[in-house]
Design a protein around this motif. Structure first.
Motif, short mmCIF file in Angstrom:
data_model
loop_
_atom_site.label_atom_id
_atom_site.label_comp_id
_atom_site.label_asym_id
_atom_site.label_seq_id
_atom_site.Cartn_x
_atom_site.Cartn_y
_atom_site.Cartn_z
N CYS A 44 73.88 19.77 67.73
CA CYS A 44 73.24 20.20 66.48
C CYS A 44 72.79 19.01 65.63
CB CYS A 44 74.20 21.07 65.67
SG CYS A 44 74.58 22.66 66.45
N GLY A 45 73.34 17.85 65.88
CA GLY A 45 72.95 16.67 65.12
C GLY A 45 73.71 16.49 63.84
N GLU A 100 70.04 15.83 56.97
CA GLU A 100 68.63 15.79 57.34
C GLU A 100 68.45 15.60 58.85
OE1 GLU A 100 66.82 12.73 55.10
OE2 GLU A 100 67.01 13.76 53.15
N GLU A 101 69.49 15.13 59.51
CA GLU A 101 69.41 14.91 60.96
C GLU A 101 69.75 16.15 61.77
OE1 GLU A 101 70.86 10.24 60.60
OE2 GLU A 101 72.03 11.71 61.77
N ARG A 102 70.10 17.24 61.10
CA ARG A 102 70.46 18.46 61.81
C ARG A 102 69.24 19.04 62.52
NH1 ARG A 102 74.38 22.08 61.95
NH2 ARG A 102 75.55 21.12 60.23
N THR A 103 69.41 19.38 63.81
CA THR A 103 68.35 19.99 64.61
C THR A 103 68.68 21.41 65.03
OG1 THR A 103 69.28 19.05 66.64
CG2 THR A 103 67.61 17.74 65.48
N ASN A 104 69.91 21.83 64.83
CA ASN A 104 70.34 23.17 65.22
C ASN A 104 71.57 23.51 64.40
OD1 ASN A 104 70.59 25.61 66.58
ND2 ASN A 104 70.37 24.69 68.62
#
Length: 416
Positions: free
Chosen positions: A45-46, A54-58
């Motif tokens: 998920c990052g 802000e680095e979250r992708t999921n």
């Protein structure tokens, strides 16, 4: 199915100990593996679970249950679900052999290695997990540390602990850029139900009076009470700490340690003979015979080996303290052999590490070994029968001793 991402280690461990469940190790492994899967899902998920980044992708979307077959038994594990795409721990569940290898490796990490983050990271890479950060690995180790700490600090409410044994192990730790010796202080006891317990573990820089005094004060603060006899070596600081924190408790000098002390003043060629004489004292059927045999041994050694006879005479009260108790328990209380077996088991695990990277990793390993041994003792046969324990306490109250034994807490006894 849902899984609580926040684990209360104290409640988790206390619940299992209260119910005396035999699957404590399995439950701890389940907790560790679920933390491992959660860390991998966070990496995908990052960002960590529930954190804004802000680095979250999921993001996570609950859990699904899946059975996990191991040699320790079948257990349900909670596999994290993702809002976008899917996550499945192939390294754990796809192949049974790999799953067992993962089980073995996690156990080795938690109980055998107690190693640094760097080596832990290499471990999880062998399982096919390559996206874990050092901070996530440290979190997983922290969960186990918290469970071990809960065990070490639990209330000692199963007393009275009539018989207690204490000892220390010297281990190596890296501190301040150098390798130093530290001392793991251990105590075991026999509770009111006749079972042995691990009472405490502490790590100190030196085996001195201050360290032992703090250790026993901690045990009494947690509830240690009703102690009639403490078995240990003749370390002056240890004996003084026993007298200061456990008033009224007798002190028995460990048979194994005393044999080593006596051997140091005995000529090498004469030691087999002297050792046989010493053992003959412990083989007597009653307290009167024990003291009579001790006198005969002193007479036999007085002329040929006066230094050995003098050492034995000075240590008489320390070595024969067990005669104040019923003879059925002499084999348990006159020596520290059960404690020595426990020490060997700890050594077997710690020798794998050699030099610990930090005190925390030492406590993690030794504490986990002790928690496992504690469960085995609680689930096994009684160490002493309830009738024997009752007679032991009664004999002390009424002063039922065959011979008047000098107080082993005197300065003369300690210096011997």
């Amino acid at each position: 199915m849902t899984a609580n991402p926040s684990i209360d280690p104290a409640a988790f461990l206390a619940g299992h100990l209260e119910r005396a469940e035999p699957d404590l190790l399995r439950a701890m492994l389940k907790t560790f593996v679920e933390a491992l899967m959660g860390a991998e899902a966070d990496a995908i998920c990052g960002a960590p679970y529930g954190a804004r980044s802000e680095e979250r992708t999921n993001s996570r979307n609950g859990y699904r249950a899946r059975e996990w077959d191991t040699r320790a038994g079948t257990m349900d594990v909670a596999i994290p679900k993702l809002r976008s795409g899917s996550y499945f721990p192939d390294w754990l569940l796809e192949r049974r052999r790999r799953a067992e290898r993962a089980l073995t490796t996690v156990v080795a990490t938690c109980y055998l290695l107690g190693v640094s983050t760097r080596r832990m990271e290499k471990l999880v890479e062998t399982l096919g997990i390559t996206r874990l950060s050092k901070s996530q690995v440290s979190v997983m180790a922290k969960e186990l540390d918290e469970q071990v700490e809960s065990f070490r600090s639990r209330p000692l409410d199963a007393g009275p602990y009539t018989f207690v044994a204490a000892d220390a192990l010297v281990l190596k730790v890296r501190e301040g850029g150098r390798v130093v010796n530290v001392h793991a202080l251990l105590a075991t006891g026999v509770n009111a139900d006749g079972h042995r317990e691990i009472l405490g573990l502490d790590v100190t820089s030196g085996e001195d009076g201050a360290g032992w005094l703090a250790f026993f004060r901690g045990l009494t603060a947690r509830g240690l009470s009703g102690v009639a006899l403490v078995t240990s070596d003749a370390h002056a600081g240890l004996v003084a700490a026993i007298g200061a924190t456990l008033p009224g408790a007798a002190w028995q000098r460990c048979r194994t340690h005393y044999a080593v002390n006596l051997m140091s003043v005995c000529p090498k060629a004469s030691w087999p003979w002297v050792k046989t004489l010493l053992h003959s004292v412990y083989d007597q059927p009653d307290a009167t015979s024990v003291h009579a045999q001790y006198d005969r041994v002193l007479d036999a050694l007085a002329e040929k080996l006066p230094k050995v006879a003098e050492h034995l005479d000075a240590a008489r009260a320390d070595v024969l303290a067990f005669t104040a108790f019923p003879k059925e328990i002499w084999r348990q209380i006159w020596s520290n052999n059960p404690q020595e077996r426990l020490n060997r088991e700890i050594r077997r695990r710690t020798d794998v590490v050699g030099i610990f990277p930090a005190r925390d990793s030492l406590i993690r390993l030794v504490g986990a070994v002790l928690a496992e041994q504690h469960d085995d003792w609680c689930e096994g046969r009684r160490y002493l029968g309830l009738d024997v324990l009752a007679r032991s306490r009664t004999s002390l109250l009424v002063g039922d001793t065959t011979e008047d034994v000098t107080d082993p807490m005197t300065p003369q006894a300690i210096s011997a």
